[in-house]
Design a protein around this motif. Sequence first.
Motif, PDB file in Angstrom:
ATOM      1  N   ASP A 171     -22.533  76.707 108.633  1.00 26.06           N
ATOM      2  CA  ASP A 171     -21.124  77.138 109.550  1.00 26.06           C
ATOM      3  C   ASP A 171     -20.851  75.479 109.905  1.00 26.06           C
ATOM      4  O   ASP A 171     -19.859  75.704 110.353  1.00 26.06           O
ATOM      5  N   ALA A 172     -22.051  74.379 110.186  1.00 22.56           N
ATOM      6  CA  ALA A 172     -21.703  73.210 111.164  1.00 22.56           C
ATOM      7  C   ALA A 172     -20.041  72.505 109.591  1.00 22.56           C
ATOM      8  O   ALA A 172     -19.908  71.843 110.323  1.00 22.56           O
ATOM      9  N   MET A 173     -20.625  72.670 108.755  1.00 23.89           N
ATOM     10  CA  MET A 173     -20.495  71.843 107.843  1.00 23.89           C
ATOM     11  C   MET A 173     -18.818  72.573 107.118  1.00 23.89           C
ATOM     12  O   MET A 173     -18.010  71.973 107.330  1.00 23.89           O
ATOM     13  N   ILE A 174     -18.796  74.507 107.775  1.00 19.47           N
ATOM     14  CA  ILE A 174     -17.977  74.955 107.253  1.00 19.47           C
ATOM     15  C   ILE A 174     -16.574  73.822 108.821  1.00 19.47           C
ATOM     16  O   ILE A 174     -14.998  73.823 108.527  1.00 19.47           O
ATOM     17  N   SER A 175     -17.220  73.922 109.988  1.00 21.57           N
ATOM     18  CA  SER A 175     -16.338  74.036 110.742  1.00 21.57           C
ATOM     19  C   SER A 175     -15.739  71.770 110.752  1.00 21.57           C
ATOM     20  O   SER A 175     -14.711  72.280 111.475  1.00 21.57           O
ATOM     21  N   TYR A 176     -16.176  71.368 110.305  1.00 27.48           N
ATOM     22  CA  TYR A 176     -16.031  69.675 109.953  1.00 27.48           C
ATOM     23  C   TYR A 176     -15.177  69.670 109.746  1.00 27.48           C
ATOM     24  O   TYR A 176     -14.674  69.520 108.972  1.00 27.48           O
ATOM     25  N   LEU A 177     -15.246  70.499 107.713  1.00 29.96           N
ATOM     26  CA  LEU A 177     -14.097  70.755 106.476  1.00 29.96           C
ATOM     27  C   LEU A 177     -12.945  71.473 107.675  1.00 29.96           C
ATOM     28  O   LEU A 177     -12.034  70.642 106.950  1.00 29.96           O
ATOM     29  N   LEU A 178     -12.999  72.289 107.698  1.00 30.49           N
ATOM     30  CA  LEU A 178     -11.661  72.423 108.508  1.00 30.49           C
ATOM     31  C   LEU A 178     -10.623  72.247 109.754  1.00 30.49           C
ATOM     32  O   LEU A 178     -10.240  71.458 109.619  1.00 30.49           O
ATOM     33  N   LEU A 179     -12.067  71.171 110.502  1.00 30.86           N
ATOM     34  CA  LEU A 179     -11.275  69.976 111.514  1.00 30.86           C
ATOM     35  C   LEU A 179     -10.386  68.594 110.533  1.00 30.86           C
ATOM     36  O   LEU A 179      -9.758  68.673 110.923  1.00 30.86           O
ATOM     37  N   ILE A 180     -10.661  68.655 109.304  1.00 30.56           N
ATOM     38  CA  ILE A 180     -10.920  67.118 108.414  1.00 30.56           C
ATOM     39  C   ILE A 180      -9.612  68.075 107.670  1.00 30.56           C
ATOM     40  O   ILE A 180      -8.851  66.840 106.989  1.00 30.56           O
ATOM     41  N   GLY A 181      -9.414  68.906 107.398  1.00 30.18           N
ATOM     42  CA  GLY A 181      -9.038  69.521 106.201  1.00 30.18           C
ATOM     43  C   GLY A 181      -7.271  69.356 106.596  1.00 30.18           C
ATOM     44  O   GLY A 181      -6.561  69.406 108.603  1.00 30.18           O
ATOM     45  N   ALA A 182      -6.446  69.116 105.662  1.00 34.52           N
ATOM     46  CA  ALA A 182      -5.309  68.957 105.600  1.00 34.52           C
ATOM     47  C   ALA A 182      -4.247  70.598 106.152  1.00 34.52           C
ATOM     48  O   ALA A 182      -4.388  71.556 105.939  1.00 34.52           O
ATOM     49  N   GLU A 183      -3.227  69.769 107.177  1.00 27.39           N
ATOM     50  CA  GLU A 183      -2.549  71.550 107.581  1.00 27.39           C
ATOM     51  C   GLU A 183      -2.178  72.457 107.016  1.00 27.39           C
ATOM     52  O   GLU A 183      -2.026  73.310 106.593  1.00 27.39           O
ATOM     53  N   GLN A 184      -1.513  71.725 105.959  1.00 20.99           N
ATOM     54  CA  GLN A 184      -1.292  73.332 104.962  1.00 20.99           C
ATOM     55  C   GLN A 184      -2.271  73.452 104.176  1.00 20.99           C
ATOM     56  O   GLN A 184      -2.333  74.452 103.469  1.00 20.99           O
ATOM     57  N   ASP A 185      -3.265  73.484 104.036  1.00 21.35           N
ATOM     58  CA  ASP A 185      -4.571  73.343 103.251  1.00 21.35           C
ATOM     59  C   ASP A 185      -4.932  74.785 103.851  1.00 21.35           C
ATOM     60  O   ASP A 185      -6.317  75.918 104.150  1.00 21.35           O
ATOM     61  N   LEU A 186      -5.502  74.693 105.523  1.00 18.56           N
ATOM     62  CA  LEU A 186      -6.109  75.781 106.355  1.00 18.56           C
ATOM     63  C   LEU A 186      -5.462  77.520 106.104  1.00 18.56           C
ATOM     64  O   LEU A 186      -6.586  77.866 106.690  1.00 18.56           O
ATOM     65  N   PRO A 187      -4.748  77.710 106.202  1.00 16.70           N
ATOM     66  CA  PRO A 187      -4.432  78.899 106.092  1.00 16.70           C
ATOM     67  C   PRO A 187      -4.751  79.871 105.077  1.00 16.70           C
ATOM     68  O   PRO A 187      -5.330  80.974 105.480  1.00 16.70           O
ATOM     69  N   ALA A 188      -5.584  78.995 103.689  1.00 16.65           N
ATOM     70  CA  ALA A 188      -5.732  79.531 102.845  1.00 16.65           C
ATOM     71  C   ALA A 188      -7.125  79.279 103.085  1.00 16.65           C
ATOM     72  O   ALA A 188      -7.725  80.908 102.723  1.00 16.65           O
ATOM     73  N   ALA A 189      -7.606  78.536 103.690  1.00 18.13           N
ATOM     74  CA  ALA A 189      -8.824  78.906 103.768  1.00 18.13           C
ATOM     75  C   ALA A 189      -9.301  79.558 105.349  1.00 18.13           C
ATOM     76  O   ALA A 189     -10.306  80.620 105.279  1.00 18.13           O
ATOM     77  N   PHE A 190      -8.924  80.345 106.195  1.00 15.52           N
ATOM     78  CA  PHE A 190      -8.801  81.260 107.377  1.00 15.52           C
ATOM     79  C   PHE A 190      -8.439  81.847 106.836  1.00 15.52           C
ATOM     80  O   PHE A 190      -9.376  83.459 107.329  1.00 15.52           O
ATOM     81  N   ARG A 191      -8.003  82.173 105.721  1.00 18.35           N
ATOM     82  CA  ARG A 191      -7.642  83.615 105.056  1.00 18.35           C
ATOM     83  C   ARG A 191      -8.703  84.222 104.433  1.00 18.35           C
ATOM     84  O   ARG A 191      -8.796  85.484 104.457  1.00 18.35           O
ATOM     85  N   TRP A 192      -9.345  83.142 103.430  1.00 15.84           N
ATOM     86  CA  TRP A 192     -10.529  83.059 102.803  1.00 15.84           C
ATOM     87  C   TRP A 192     -11.834  83.902 103.709  1.00 15.84           C
ATOM     88  O   TRP A 192     -12.415  84.623 103.293  1.00 15.84           O
ATOM     89  N   LEU A 193     -12.212  83.022 104.756  1.00 13.66           N
ATOM     90  CA  LEU A 193     -13.145  83.077 106.123  1.00 13.66           C
ATOM     91  C   LEU A 193     -12.738  84.033 106.316  1.00 13.66           C
ATOM     92  O   LEU A 193     -13.729  85.235 106.402  1.00 13.66           O
ATOM     93  N   SER A 194     -12.065  84.846 107.185  1.00 17.38           N
ATOM     94  CA  SER A 194     -11.814  85.932 107.577  1.00 17.38           C
ATOM     95  C   SER A 194     -12.456  86.898 106.980  1.00 17.38           C
ATOM     96  O   SER A 194     -12.887  88.793 107.308  1.00 17.38           O
ATOM     97  N   GLY A 195     -12.504  87.369 105.378  1.00 19.68           N
ATOM     98  CA  GLY A 195     -13.018  88.273 104.587  1.00 19.68           C
ATOM     99  C   GLY A 195     -11.978  89.286 104.465  1.00 19.68           C
ATOM    100  O   GLY A 195     -11.368  90.493 105.405  1.00 19.68           O
ATOM    101  N   SER A 196     -11.431  89.470 103.394  1.00 18.16           N
ATOM    102  CA  SER A 196      -9.861  90.007 103.522  1.00 18.16           C
ATOM    103  C   SER A 196      -9.906  91.122 101.495  1.00 18.16           C
ATOM    104  O   SER A 196     -10.110  90.475 100.676  1.00 18.16           O
ATOM    105  N   LEU A 197      -9.073  91.896 101.541  1.00 15.41           N
ATOM    106  CA  LEU A 197      -8.945  92.017 100.067  1.00 15.41           C
ATOM    107  C   LEU A 197      -7.488  91.840  99.781  1.00 15.41           C
ATOM    108  O   LEU A 197      -6.623  92.295  98.985  1.00 15.41           O
ATOM    109  N   ASN A 198      -6.758  91.583 101.367  1.00 18.34           N
ATOM    110  CA  ASN A 198      -5.311  90.728 100.561  1.00 18.34           C
ATOM    111  C   ASN A 198      -5.177  90.034  99.358  1.00 18.34           C
ATOM    112  O   ASN A 198      -6.478  89.017  98.916  1.00 18.34           O
ATOM    113  N   GLY A 199      -3.990  90.293  98.419  1.00 21.76           N
ATOM    114  CA  GLY A 199      -4.196  89.498  97.427  1.00 21.76           C
ATOM    115  C   GLY A 199      -4.996  89.857  95.766  1.00 21.76           C
ATOM    116  O   GLY A 199      -5.147  88.915  95.012  1.00 21.76           O
ATOM    117  N   SER A 200      -5.586  90.427  95.993  1.00 24.09           N
ATOM    118  CA  SER A 200      -7.117  91.273  95.301  1.00 24.09           C
ATOM    119  C   SER A 200      -5.991  91.449  94.065  1.00 24.09           C
ATOM    120  O   SER A 200      -4.791  91.508  93.991  1.00 24.09           O
TER     121      SER A 200
END
Length: 343
Positions: A171-200
Amino acid sequence: MKSESLKFIQTGRKKRQLRFRLVTGSLAALAILLCGAMLMLGNTIYPVGVVVRALSGEQISGASFAVSTIRLPRMLAGLFAGFAFGLGGTVFQTMLRNPLANPNVIGITSGSSAAAVFCIVILHTSGAIVSAVSVAAGLVTVLIIYLLSRGKSFSIGRLILVGIGIQAMLDAMISYLLLIGAEQDLPAAFRWLSGSLNGSKMDQLPPLFISVLILTPVVLLLSKQLNILELGEQAATSLGVRTNMTRVLLILSSVIMISIATAMTGPIAFVAFLSGPIAKRLVGSGFSSVIPGGLVGVNLVLAADLIGQFAFTVRYPAGIITGILGAPYLIYLLIRMNRKGEL
């Protein structure tokens, strides 16, 4: 006297069988209703007849695309992923005799999540590559947890503690990756982490279908040994169960299903954690709660998705709704176990 006692035992067993069948049938019927609701409900509500015609291949303006391309893959993803989460969580909790011993708590889901976020944020990949790496990471995580928790004899408490430690690190590693990630990649990462059936999408689902259809019979074949394992290591060994082999097969089957489901939908929070206790309470003692646990998982995911989509003015992913349900139960469980001196 003996005949009366035998009759009493047989009557009790018949009642438990009837209860098991009623519970399993009711859960299956509810899942069917929820599947139908997911196909009918959306920006446009279609009646049953239109849905059936669209699924049969008839071209209906607007309905065919909405039902077959958007709603059907979403429903199937929820159905199979929910079953995988519920069944896998029930297997872990039964085998390790502890409600905390589930993939959400002991780090397996976090392993898949960390790998997926790494692919999205650092490697800038998506789709099949993220899914494949996520599955591999889940398997590697459970192998590390199992190896680190090994001692002279198998210890449930040691495995749970090692898993919680691994989860904290991931979980600490995930937080660090989100901290250093490019802004345009963060929505996809947060959408995946939230757990969703969207886009199936239908072409992404075959690995999930295959894993559930192949590995569920494996778990069912081992369900008798699983129930004996619940009695404890010594009791299972004395009854002729090959504990190490049985445990490895059950862990591998469950982890593969859960990892593939996580790769498809993201980590839908607490489904694996809640399904086992709910199923066990509904079924009672004397029968395996593996299949009921899977069906509870299906109903939790489908109901959470419907609630998230239509109960509020803002749409929420299924993982947010299940997280709201699961977090209070986790707190209650920790308090209860602490009072009993089990922590």
